[in-house]
Write a protein that holds these residues in place. Sequence first.
Motif, short mmCIF file in Angstrom:
data_model
loop_
_atom_site.label_atom_id
_atom_site.label_comp_id
_atom_site.label_asym_id
_atom_site.label_seq_id
_atom_site.Cartn_x
_atom_site.Cartn_y
_atom_site.Cartn_z
N SER A 11 0.82 -1.20 0.00
CA SER A 11 0.00 0.00 0.00
C SER A 11 0.86 1.25 0.00
CB SER A 11 -0.92 -0.02 1.24
OG SER A 11 -1.67 1.18 1.33
N GLY B 249 -2.93 -5.24 -1.50
CA GLY B 249 -2.48 -3.92 -1.06
C GLY B 249 -2.89 -2.81 -2.01
N THR C 37 -5.48 0.22 -1.07
CA THR C 37 -5.09 1.62 -1.25
C THR C 37 -6.12 2.38 -2.07
OG1 THR C 37 -2.77 0.93 -1.19
CG2 THR C 37 -3.21 3.14 -1.99
#
Length: 332
Positions: free
Chosen positions: A95, A243, A247
């Motif tokens: 992220s 991830g 995000t």
Amino acid sequence: MAQDGKAAAAGTGRETIPQFAKLMAFGRQLAFAMISIIALVVLFTALNPRFATAGNWYDISEQMAMIAILAVGQTFIIAAAGIDISQGSVLGLSSMICALSIVNFHLPIIVAIIITLALGAVVGALIGAAVVVLSVPPFIATLGMLAIALGGALLTTDGEPVFNLPSAFLLISQGTVLGLPTMAWIAIVLALIAAFVLNKTRFGLYTLAIGSNPESARRAGINVPRHLMLVYVLGGTISSLAGIVYTAYTATGEPTAGTNYELYSIAAVVIGGGSLFGGIGTILGSILGVLLMMILKNGTELAGISPYVEEVMLGLVVIGAVYIDHLRRRQR
């Protein structure tokens, strides 16, 4: 080599339990998951009618997406008699790298995504090398990577989140297609591809054969170390994909994102019929496991139960799932 793989699968099956008994045990576990899901739906609908609304099921599909993605990667690893407890931290590191690549380094979105997925592949390769080359147990190898990834994520910005991601990137998970969130479709497509790979390809056959009995797989001509490396590379790449989705969904690069997510994914695999001792597991079962836990999480929230109680329940679910797996092995 395909014939060798089939021989390996057959050989490991003879050395554990008859294939029919294995299928029956797995079928019972799937039936248990389905019955539990139905029972929870009835219970939480009775406690709060809002649970059964379309809007709430939309929320559940969003909550499922990230865990379902991680559960796909975990299914392959556990099927090969491994485990990955670093998934949550790798998600957080991914992220941060994805967000920093776009916001601070102004890279095109597609380039940032490729870099992030490559990071996951490298992380998986490092775990695989520790397991295969250094003979470190998978639990210890991934425990070490958990600390490394979490520390790396915090170091990137001294623990500060990254904001101001462009709207074009956020569409990855914040859009809607045919009434479902985009992030849910990402999980669905990944699950379908993974199910085909695990059930219909040599890669999946070898994964299950190695998990059942690595020595028999080696004697059948399977390059066990190389295949295990590929399994962990796949797992790391999928963690990074989660991830990226996280995000885009939160519009934030968060170093501590994904905390405890690996517990959900491990429990989902076992609840869905997978064995922590390897050789057994399906993508469908794992997705049903995710659905059960997300229904439990969502239902308790609507019922006004403290989120701290939810954490306790997660721990109990993990312990219960492992105990069920232990009972299945004793019955064999």
